[in-house]
Design a protein around this motif. Structure first.
Motif, PDB file in Angstrom:
ATOM      1  N   UNK A 180      -5.428  -7.751  -0.137  1.00 14.33           N
ATOM      2  CA  UNK A 180      -3.973  -7.609  -0.242  1.00 14.33           C
ATOM      3  C   UNK A 180      -3.299  -8.964  -0.070  1.00 14.33           C
ATOM      4  N   UNK A 181      -3.765  -9.785   0.867  1.00 13.07           N
ATOM      5  CA  UNK A 181      -3.162 -11.094   1.096  1.00 13.07           C
ATOM      6  C   UNK A 181      -3.245 -11.969  -0.156  1.00 13.07           C
ATOM      7  N   UNK A 223      -8.131   1.098  -1.867  1.00 13.90           N
ATOM      8  CA  UNK A 223      -9.352   0.566  -1.283  1.00 13.90           C
ATOM      9  C   UNK A 223      -9.359  -0.930  -1.057  1.00 13.90           C
ATOM     10  N   UNK A 224      -8.248  -1.626  -1.322  1.00 11.46           N
ATOM     11  CA  UNK A 224      -8.221  -3.066  -1.093  1.00 11.46           C
ATOM     12  C   UNK A 224      -8.278  -3.366   0.404  1.00 11.46           C
ATOM     13  N   UNK A 270       0.814  -1.227   0.000  1.00  8.76           N
ATOM     14  CA  UNK A 270       0.000   0.000   0.000  1.00  8.76           C
ATOM     15  C   UNK A 270       0.839   1.266   0.000  1.00  8.76           C
ATOM     16  N   UNK A 271       1.998   1.234   0.643  1.00  9.71           N
ATOM     17  CA  UNK A 271       2.794   2.446   0.782  1.00  9.71           C
ATOM     18  C   UNK A 271       3.665   2.755  -0.428  1.00  9.71           C
ATOM     19  N   UNK A 272       3.680   1.908  -1.443  1.00  9.64           N
ATOM     20  CA  UNK A 272       4.512   2.255  -2.604  1.00  9.64           C
ATOM     21  C   UNK A 272       3.751   2.320  -3.918  1.00  9.64           C
ATOM     22  N   UNK A 273       2.443   2.046  -3.893  1.00 10.51           N
ATOM     23  CA  UNK A 273       1.709   2.019  -5.146  1.00 10.51           C
ATOM     24  C   UNK A 273       1.452   3.420  -5.699  1.00 10.51           C
ATOM     25  N   UNK A 274       1.702   4.472  -4.902  1.00 13.59           N
ATOM     26  CA  UNK A 274       1.475   5.829  -5.377  1.00 13.59           C
ATOM     27  C   UNK A 274       2.692   6.389  -6.115  1.00 13.59           C
ATOM     28  N   UNK A 275       3.803   5.655  -6.100  1.00 16.72           N
ATOM     29  CA  UNK A 275       4.997   6.127  -6.781  1.00 16.72           C
ATOM     30  C   UNK A 275       4.905   5.831  -8.273  1.00 16.72           C
ATOM     31  N   UNK A 276       5.423   6.760  -9.072  1.00 11.72           N
ATOM     32  CA  UNK A 276       5.445   6.559 -10.518  1.00 11.72           C
ATOM     33  C   UNK A 276       6.414   5.426 -10.859  1.00 11.72           C
ATOM     34  N   UNK A 277       6.147   4.663 -11.908  1.00 15.12           N
ATOM     35  CA  UNK A 277       7.066   3.587 -12.302  1.00 15.12           C
ATOM     36  C   UNK A 277       8.474   4.120 -12.537  1.00 15.12           C
ATOM     37  N   UNK A 278       9.442   3.318 -12.202  1.00 18.27           N
ATOM     38  CA  UNK A 278      10.851   3.696 -12.354  1.00 18.27           C
ATOM     39  C   UNK A 278      11.506   2.734 -13.340  1.00 18.27           C
TER      40      UNK A 278
END
Length: 220
Positions: A197-198, A191-192, A168-176
């Protein structure tokens, strides 16, 4: 006498990759038990405790120690699919634990790994201390890292390829460009529920085994 070729080495993070990262519980502890204002949205955007709490790193560490001693903290639970994924990778690779945890947590960490990942042979356990994970990767000769923190992943990508584990804490970052994303990382994650998530993590680990085989070929 015939000698088997050396096995390739890969590095594997713990929190958020092997066991559930209790970021939500920690922020709730900070806000409710300690009365420290925290910006959950900021943490989800930055993956940074310091920015989310407005505290210095040493203060965050002190509060996290208290969190681990409180009723808010729960014993680490393995991420779905991680144990089976490790057992498969252990057939072909030397597995090195590469964690940002302090060496002060070495004994309980080894206990967690022995409890949840029995039968997996870890070649080494490397704790961060004042060293970065890039240095730890170089020390153990790992050819790839499985990591969930996108900021650390980008730093390590200068040394070795990195598979970014969706959280959840990294899905807001743009692809690298220098990171390897499982297909599950490209789905809509907002919203998962925890159960959803599991299920996502279970599927992710199945794919990670295949990705590692593609990225780090076996010695012939």
């Amino acid at each position: 006498m015939f000698e088997y070729p050396p096995r390739p080495s890969i590095g594997i993070d713990i929190d958020g990759v092997l066991v559930y990262d209790q970021w939500r519980e920690f922020l709730e502890f900070m806000m409710i038990a300690e009365g420290i204002p925290c910006d959950v949205d900021c943490y989800l955007r930055t993956n940074c405790w310091e920015q989310a709490t407005g505290l210095e790193s040493i203060q965050v560490g002190e509060y996290y120690t208290r969190f681990r001693q409180s009723r808010w903290y729960q014993p680490a639970q393995p991420i779905g699919g991680a144990a089976e994924g490790l057992r498969q990778l252990d057939q072909w690779y030397d597995l090195h634990v590469v964690t940002a945890r302090s060496g002060l947590r070495e004994l309980p960490t080894l206990g967690e790994l022995a409890t949840h990942f029995s039968g997996v042979n870890f070649a080494s356990h490397r704790f961060n201390g004042y060293r970065g994970k890039g240095q730890l990767m170089t020390e153990c000769g790992a050819s790839l890292l499985i990591e969930d923190n996108v900021k650390i992943a980008v730093q390590v990508a200068a040394v070795a390829p990195v598979i970014l584990f969706p959280q959840p804490a990294n899905v807001h970052f743009a692809p690298h460009d220098h990171l390897i994303y499982p297909s599950t990382a490209h789905r809509a994650h907002d919203g998962l529920t925890h159960d959803e998530w599991c299920a996502l993590w279970q599927e992710t680990w199945q794919e990670i085994v295949l990705l590692v085989r593609d990225v780090v070929p076996l010695a012939s």
